[in-house]
Design an enzyme around this catalytic site. Sequence first.
Site, PDB file in Angstrom:
ATOM      1  N   PHE A   2       0.973  -1.106   0.031  1.00  0.00           N
ATOM      2  CA  PHE A   2      -0.114   0.168  -0.070  1.00  0.00           C
ATOM      3  C   PHE A   2       0.992   1.158  -0.214  1.00  0.00           C
ATOM      4  CE2 PHE A   2      -2.093  -3.586   2.215  1.00  0.00           C
ATOM      5  CZ  PHE A   2      -3.332  -3.740   1.581  1.00  0.00           C
ATOM      6  N   SER A  47      -6.888  -7.591  -1.304  1.00  0.00           N
ATOM      7  CA  SER A  47      -6.172  -7.118  -0.278  1.00  0.00           C
ATOM      8  C   SER A  47      -6.572  -5.685  -0.088  1.00  0.00           C
ATOM      9  CB  SER A  47      -4.694  -7.344  -0.201  1.00  0.00           C
ATOM     10  OG  SER A  47      -4.466  -8.636  -0.121  1.00  0.00           O
ATOM     11  N   CYS A  54      -3.617  -5.362   6.743  1.00  0.00           N
ATOM     12  CA  CYS A  54      -3.694  -5.958   5.322  1.00  0.00           C
ATOM     13  C   CYS A  54      -4.758  -7.006   5.707  1.00  0.00           C
ATOM     14  CB  CYS A  54      -2.552  -6.590   4.584  1.00  0.00           C
ATOM     15  SG  CYS A  54      -2.642  -7.193   3.228  1.00  0.00           S
ATOM     16  N   THR A  56      -8.096  -9.720   3.864  1.00  0.00           N
ATOM     17  CA  THR A  56      -8.502 -10.518   2.461  1.00  0.00           C
ATOM     18  C   THR A  56      -9.982 -10.264   2.403  1.00  0.00           C
ATOM     19  OG1 THR A  56      -6.709 -11.944   2.413  1.00  0.00           O
ATOM     20  CG2 THR A  56      -8.648 -12.410   1.325  1.00  0.00           C
ATOM     21  N   ALA A  72      -8.207 -12.501  11.954  1.00  0.00           N
ATOM     22  CA  ALA A  72      -7.515 -13.562  13.043  1.00  0.00           C
ATOM     23  C   ALA A  72      -7.257 -13.444  14.362  1.00  0.00           C
ATOM     24  CB  ALA A  72      -6.416 -14.309  12.417  1.00  0.00           C
ATOM     25  N   HIS A 110       1.446  -4.528   7.853  1.00  0.00           N
ATOM     26  CA  HIS A 110       1.688  -5.290   8.973  1.00  0.00           C
ATOM     27  C   HIS A 110       1.913  -4.521   9.911  1.00  0.00           C
ATOM     28  CE1 HIS A 110       3.419  -8.318   5.758  1.00  0.00           C
ATOM     29  NE2 HIS A 110       2.154  -8.275   5.599  1.00  0.00           N
ATOM     30  N   THR A 156       4.365  11.953   8.538  1.00  0.00           N
ATOM     31  CA  THR A 156       5.861  12.487   8.803  1.00  0.00           C
ATOM     32  C   THR A 156       5.914  12.716  10.103  1.00  0.00           C
ATOM     33  OG1 THR A 156       6.217  13.440   6.588  1.00  0.00           O
ATOM     34  CG2 THR A 156       7.566  14.119   8.114  1.00  0.00           C
TER      35      THR A 156
END
Length: 244
Positions: A2, A47, A54, A56, A72, A110, A156
């Site tokens: 991404f 995704s 991320c 699905t 999960a 992640h 930033t």
Amino acid sequence: MFTGLVETIGTVSSLVPLDPSTSGGNGTSLTISDCSSILTDAALGDSISVNGTCLTVTELDSSRHRFKVGVAPETLRRTNLGGLKEGSRVNLERAVLGSTRMGGHFVQGHVDTIATIVSVTPDGNALTFRLQPREREPLRYIVEKGYITLDGASLTITRVNDEEGWFEVMLISYTQERVVMAGKTAGEGVNVEIDIVGKLVEKSVVGYFEREAQAEGGRGPAILEKIVGRLVEAKVGAMQQQQR
């Protein structure tokens, strides 16, 4: 992959615990609505970044402008998705295409940790957020003027205090209208993803020094000795300057 440029904000319309006998764990199925703009070319298995995580697409209902994702148990523990409820708003971004302009930075989706908002301070029409990571370790990769991803938004870093364990970012008025973090207050948590470049550089440098040390019989490489020597000299010089 991404960019950290949030495309739209969706609304959590349903949270349903998954059946452990069929899902393999006590996860949750999220239904996210009010996001028609990112569903025009969506397909099952795609995704989508949800608050920087991320996930699905498991079900798709473009006619009702909504989609489902399974989360999960590990993801619920390591991100702020476990604290979502019906009506919660979430940042959404589709995975990049090969032709996408990289206006943000490389974001994996992640999440490394959760940071707590310590304070929100107005600065003109901007907002300065001070955040404290749940663990200290991520601070080693957080540097002033570097990139960081907060709830999926590429931002930033404006200040870092390693000793006190916090960092700051600023949201301009344009960004405030387009990300969920602008509506959060002190005490709330945000998902944090560190810039992957810092991790890769660290691993490469550590690997180099380890190989050099082995080649020199356990003795540190000459370049490392020079760096340490210069740091010691600078420290001594600063202390002497303060004593004058």
